[in-house]
Scaffold this motif. Structure first.
Motif, PDB file in Angstrom:
ATOM      1  N   VAL A 273       0.880  -1.172   0.000  1.00 38.12           N
ATOM      2  CA  VAL A 273       0.000   0.000   0.000  1.00 38.12           C
ATOM      3  C   VAL A 273       0.917   1.222   0.000  1.00 38.12           C
ATOM      4  N   ASP A 274       0.802   2.031  -1.044  1.00 38.71           N
ATOM      5  CA  ASP A 274       1.656   3.206  -1.203  1.00 38.71           C
ATOM      6  C   ASP A 274       0.767   4.448  -1.202  1.00 38.71           C
ATOM      7  N   GLU A 275       0.767   5.166  -0.104  1.00 41.57           N
ATOM      8  CA  GLU A 275      -0.137   6.300   0.063  1.00 41.57           C
ATOM      9  C   GLU A 275       0.120   7.416  -0.945  1.00 41.57           C
ATOM     10  N   LYS A 276       1.338   7.549  -1.424  1.00 37.84           N
ATOM     11  CA  LYS A 276       1.650   8.579  -2.412  1.00 37.84           C
ATOM     12  C   LYS A 276       1.290   8.149  -3.828  1.00 37.84           C
ATOM     13  N   GLY A 277       0.878   6.916  -3.966  1.00 32.00           N
ATOM     14  CA  GLY A 277       0.608   6.383  -5.295  1.00 32.00           C
ATOM     15  C   GLY A 277       1.766   5.529  -5.769  1.00 32.00           C
ATOM     16  N   ILE A 278       1.462   4.470  -6.495  1.00 38.58           N
ATOM     17  CA  ILE A 278       2.510   3.550  -6.952  1.00 38.58           C
ATOM     18  C   ILE A 278       3.476   4.268  -7.895  1.00 38.58           C
ATOM     19  N   ASP A 279       4.780   4.147  -7.603  1.00 36.39           N
ATOM     20  CA  ASP A 279       5.830   4.660  -8.479  1.00 36.39           C
ATOM     21  C   ASP A 279       6.055   3.608  -9.562  1.00 36.39           C
ATOM     22  N   LEU A 280       5.458   3.824 -10.723  1.00 35.83           N
ATOM     23  CA  LEU A 280       5.454   2.802 -11.764  1.00 35.83           C
ATOM     24  C   LEU A 280       6.859   2.490 -12.276  1.00 35.83           C
ATOM     25  N   GLU A 281       7.675   3.504 -12.418  1.00 31.40           N
ATOM     26  CA  GLU A 281       9.031   3.272 -12.914  1.00 31.40           C
ATOM     27  C   GLU A 281       9.810   2.369 -11.965  1.00 31.40           C
ATOM     28  N   LEU A 282       9.700   2.616 -10.662  1.00 30.93           N
ATOM     29  CA  LEU A 282      10.389   1.765  -9.689  1.00 30.93           C
ATOM     30  C   LEU A 282       9.812   0.356  -9.693  1.00 30.93           C
ATOM     31  N   LEU A 283       8.485   0.232  -9.731  1.00 26.41           N
ATOM     32  CA  LEU A 283       7.865  -1.095  -9.731  1.00 26.41           C
ATOM     33  C   LEU A 283       8.279  -1.888 -10.964  1.00 26.41           C
ATOM     34  N   ARG A 284       8.343  -1.222 -12.124  1.00 28.93           N
ATOM     35  CA  ARG A 284       8.772  -1.900 -13.350  1.00 28.93           C
ATOM     36  C   ARG A 284      10.213  -2.387 -13.229  1.00 28.93           C
ATOM     37  N   THR A 285      11.061  -1.558 -12.671  1.00 19.10           N
ATOM     38  CA  THR A 285      12.458  -1.950 -12.501  1.00 19.10           C
ATOM     39  C   THR A 285      12.563  -3.195 -11.625  1.00 19.10           C
ATOM     40  N   VAL A 286      11.839  -3.184 -10.518  1.00 20.87           N
ATOM     41  CA  VAL A 286      11.891  -4.313  -9.582  1.00 20.87           C
ATOM     42  C   VAL A 286      11.343  -5.583 -10.220  1.00 20.87           C
ATOM     43  N   LYS A 287      10.202  -5.477 -10.902  1.00 17.73           N
ATOM     44  CA  LYS A 287       9.516  -6.677 -11.401  1.00 17.73           C
ATOM     45  C   LYS A 287      10.045  -7.156 -12.752  1.00 17.73           C
ATOM     46  N   GLU A 288      10.306  -6.250 -13.673  1.00 17.55           N
ATOM     47  CA  GLU A 288      10.642  -6.667 -15.032  1.00 17.55           C
ATOM     48  C   GLU A 288      12.141  -6.754 -15.279  1.00 17.55           C
ATOM     49  N   TYR A 297      10.112  -3.518  -3.719  1.00 19.38           N
ATOM     50  CA  TYR A 297       9.603  -2.185  -4.084  1.00 19.38           C
ATOM     51  C   TYR A 297       9.361  -1.359  -2.821  1.00 19.38           C
ATOM     52  N   ALA A 298       8.664  -1.939  -1.846  1.00 17.82           N
ATOM     53  CA  ALA A 298       8.333  -1.205  -0.629  1.00 17.82           C
ATOM     54  C   ALA A 298       9.593  -0.763   0.110  1.00 17.82           C
ATOM     55  N   GLU A 299      10.592  -1.633   0.161  1.00 13.02           N
ATOM     56  CA  GLU A 299      11.826  -1.311   0.867  1.00 13.02           C
ATOM     57  C   GLU A 299      12.540  -0.130   0.217  1.00 13.02           C
ATOM     58  N   ARG A 300      12.547  -0.096  -1.109  1.00 18.40           N
ATOM     59  CA  ARG A 300      13.259   0.958  -1.818  1.00 18.40           C
ATOM     60  C   ARG A 300      12.434   2.241  -1.964  1.00 18.40           C
ATOM     61  N   ARG A 301      11.110   2.100  -1.880  1.00 15.63           N
ATOM     62  CA  ARG A 301      10.241   3.263  -2.018  1.00 15.63           C
ATOM     63  C   ARG A 301      10.313   4.160  -0.794  1.00 15.63           C
ATOM     64  N   GLY A 302      10.486   3.560   0.379  1.00 13.86           N
ATOM     65  CA  GLY A 302      10.618   4.368   1.580  1.00 13.86           C
ATOM     66  C   GLY A 302       9.324   4.492   2.362  1.00 13.86           C
ATOM     67  N   GLY A 303       9.184   5.596   3.090  1.00 18.71           N
ATOM     68  CA  GLY A 303       8.139   5.738   4.098  1.00 18.71           C
ATOM     69  C   GLY A 303       6.716   5.684   3.604  1.00 18.71           C
ATOM     70  N   SER A 304       6.442   6.075   2.362  1.00 22.55           N
ATOM     71  CA  SER A 304       5.049   6.104   1.901  1.00 22.55           C
ATOM     72  C   SER A 304       4.490   4.721   1.619  1.00 22.55           C
ATOM     73  N   ALA A 305       5.353   3.718   1.434  1.00 23.56           N
ATOM     74  CA  ALA A 305       4.912   2.376   1.032  1.00 23.56           C
ATOM     75  C   ALA A 305       5.059   1.387   2.177  1.00 23.56           C
ATOM     76  N   ARG A 306       3.999   0.624   2.411  1.00 26.37           N
ATOM     77  CA  ARG A 306       4.010  -0.422   3.428  1.00 26.37           C
ATOM     78  C   ARG A 306       3.830  -1.778   2.759  1.00 26.37           C
ATOM     79  N   PHE A 307       4.698  -2.730   3.131  1.00 20.21           N
ATOM     80  CA  PHE A 307       4.532  -4.110   2.655  1.00 20.21           C
ATOM     81  C   PHE A 307       3.811  -4.909   3.724  1.00 20.21           C
ATOM     82  N   LEU A 308       2.716  -5.555   3.341  1.00 22.71           N
ATOM     83  CA  LEU A 308       1.899  -6.329   4.277  1.00 22.71           C
ATOM     84  C   LEU A 308       1.934  -7.795   3.856  1.00 22.71           C
TER      85      LEU A 308
END
Length: 451
Positions: A273-288, A297-308
């Protein structure tokens, strides 16, 4: 989850289908949904209920199961199982993806192929329904292992496909890499450059600009159409998206482009859950690029993103929801959580991701619900456009493909909306999609005789 059988004529059809296809719960569920929608058709047009038509519709024209032996990098021989269900060709050559995943079974492939009949019919593009795949898992395998598997798989499959017969594409576990290996082996065996035999190809060798994005984009466009029919706009709304594969990534991209605010993604290990909105460029880098997990993704995104790790994207209060991972991922409790959170529309990016109980919760709450056979038809629509380009040796630009996709999704929404109203179920896109698709296929079957 087992579905309750529909009533009357549909009940007899459903009972016979279950008897003839034991243990195939996903296929039972998909067939139940369609059969349960056909009561208004049978009442208004009894000729469609006459014995023979629906019985032929729910029975695949051909079911192919084959052994796929391949050798891993350590020299050990592995044996997977391959499937291709060619379900219905009344409207055109069989068309539907290949799925490589450990959960693939005959029942799963039949459910997907059955859904594909109606999805393809709704596009109006002259393609029949089929599906295939294998219980092979490409995750964690080297490129060389994936290549050897794909070559073995195509060595058998090539006997059954062709641009005028059956045109597979990608699905879960089958992306550009796999399509490339499959096409190369088909070309080698047949000694033909038959570009139209597979879709989802690389754009440098017969693929279509925009095909990769089409399923995710289409599900967002369908949601926008549903909201527009209620006098609402997608811009400014918060959205939950499940999954982090191809469909989810392009769903997130299109939502952002249209001014919405996607705040979730997920994989098999948990959700973000990313309160600032998903950073698509970062998510693409991590996944693709890195083939990592959403936790990375959550670890590198920082405080706005929580991994559950044990959480659900459906627990997040949002305006619109896009289940985009896999079948039956969203149950009744999830649906109730979304309703409590104020969800206005749900658009299925995956195939049958909502259980029947979840669909009922949404419908009873007045939520606009777009079933997968309508909402995620953008992918197969652009695949059919790829076939058209291959047939004429043309290559269309991304803008033209995007325009065609937009027109197609608006048309699918319109026919579903109008059909639901015509048969006394205004706003019920499930009924509208099932009946509209059924009528197109049934009329073609009747015109062609008992075959």
């Amino acid at each position: 989850m087992a579905a309750e059988p529909p009533k009357d004529r549909q009940a007899a059809l459903y009972d016979e289908l279950v008897r003839r296809n034991p243990g195939e719960s996903e296929f039972h569920q998909a067939a139940h949904e369609v059969l349960d929608s056909l009561g208004p058709v049978f009442a208004a047009h009894p000729e469609y209920a006459e014995p023979g038509l629906v019985e032929r519709l729910v029975e695949p024209e051909r079911q192919i199961i084959f052994r796929v032996p391949w050798q891993d990098d350590r020299g050990r021989v592995q044996v997977a199982r391959g499937f291709r269900v060619e379900f219905n060709s009344a409207l055109g050559p069989y068309k539907g993806g290949l799925r490589f995943h450990p959960t693939v079974s005959l029942g799963v492939v039949k459910f997907l192929g059955f859904e594909q009949i109606f999805k393809n019919a709704l596009t109006g593009l002259g393609i029949g329904g089929g599906k295939g795949g294998s219980d092979f898992d490409p995750r964690g395998r080297s490129d060389a292992e994936v290549m050897r598997f794909c070559q073995s798989f195509m060595t058998e499959l090539h006997r059954h496909i062709g641009e005028h017969t059956d045109v597979p594409a990608g699905d879960i576990g089958v992306g550009a890499r796999e399509i490339g290996y499959l096409f190369g082996q088909y070309r080698r065996i047949t000694n033909r450059w038959e570009a139209g035999v597979l879709t989802g190809k690389g754009t440098a060798w017969g693929g279509s600009e925009g095909r990769t994005a089409a399923t995710g984009y289409g599900s967002v466009l369908f949601a926008a159409e549903m909201l527009a029919a209620r006098g609402q706009d997608l811009a400014g709304l918060t959205a939950s998206v499940s999954g982090s594969g191809n469909v989810a990534l392009y769903t997130i991209e299109k939502l952002s482009a249209l001014g919405a605010h996607p705040v979730t993604c997920s994989d098999s290990q948990g959700c973000v859950v990313d309160e600032k909105g998903i950073d698509l460029e970062l998510l693409r880098t991590v996944k693709e690029v890195e083939r990592g997990r959403v936790s990375d993704y959550a670890e590198r995104r920082g405080g706005s993103a929580r991994f559950l790790p044990s959480g659900s994207v459906w627990d997040v209060p949002v305006d619109v929801a896009f289940p985009s991972a896999t079948q039956n991922e969203l149950g009744a409790d999830d649906a109730r959580a979304l309703v409590r959170g104020g969800v206005r529309a749900v658009s299925e990016g995956a195939n049958m991701p909502c259980t029947p109980e979840a669909v009922r919760v949404f419908q009873e709450a007045g939520v606009a619900f777009g079933p997968g056979k309508a909402a995620n038809a953008g992918g197969v629509a652009v695949s059919a456009l790829e076939m058209r380009q291959n047939a004429s040796r043309e290559s269309w630009g991304r803008e033209r493909v995007a325009a065609e996709l937009s027109v197609t999704m608006a048309g699918i929404h319109r026919v579903c909306h109008e059909t639901a109203e015509r048969f006394g179920r205004p706003g019920d896109y499930v009924t509208g999609a099932n009946i509209a698709g059924f009528l197109r296929v049934a009329d073609a079957m009747s015109a062609q005789g008992v075959v």
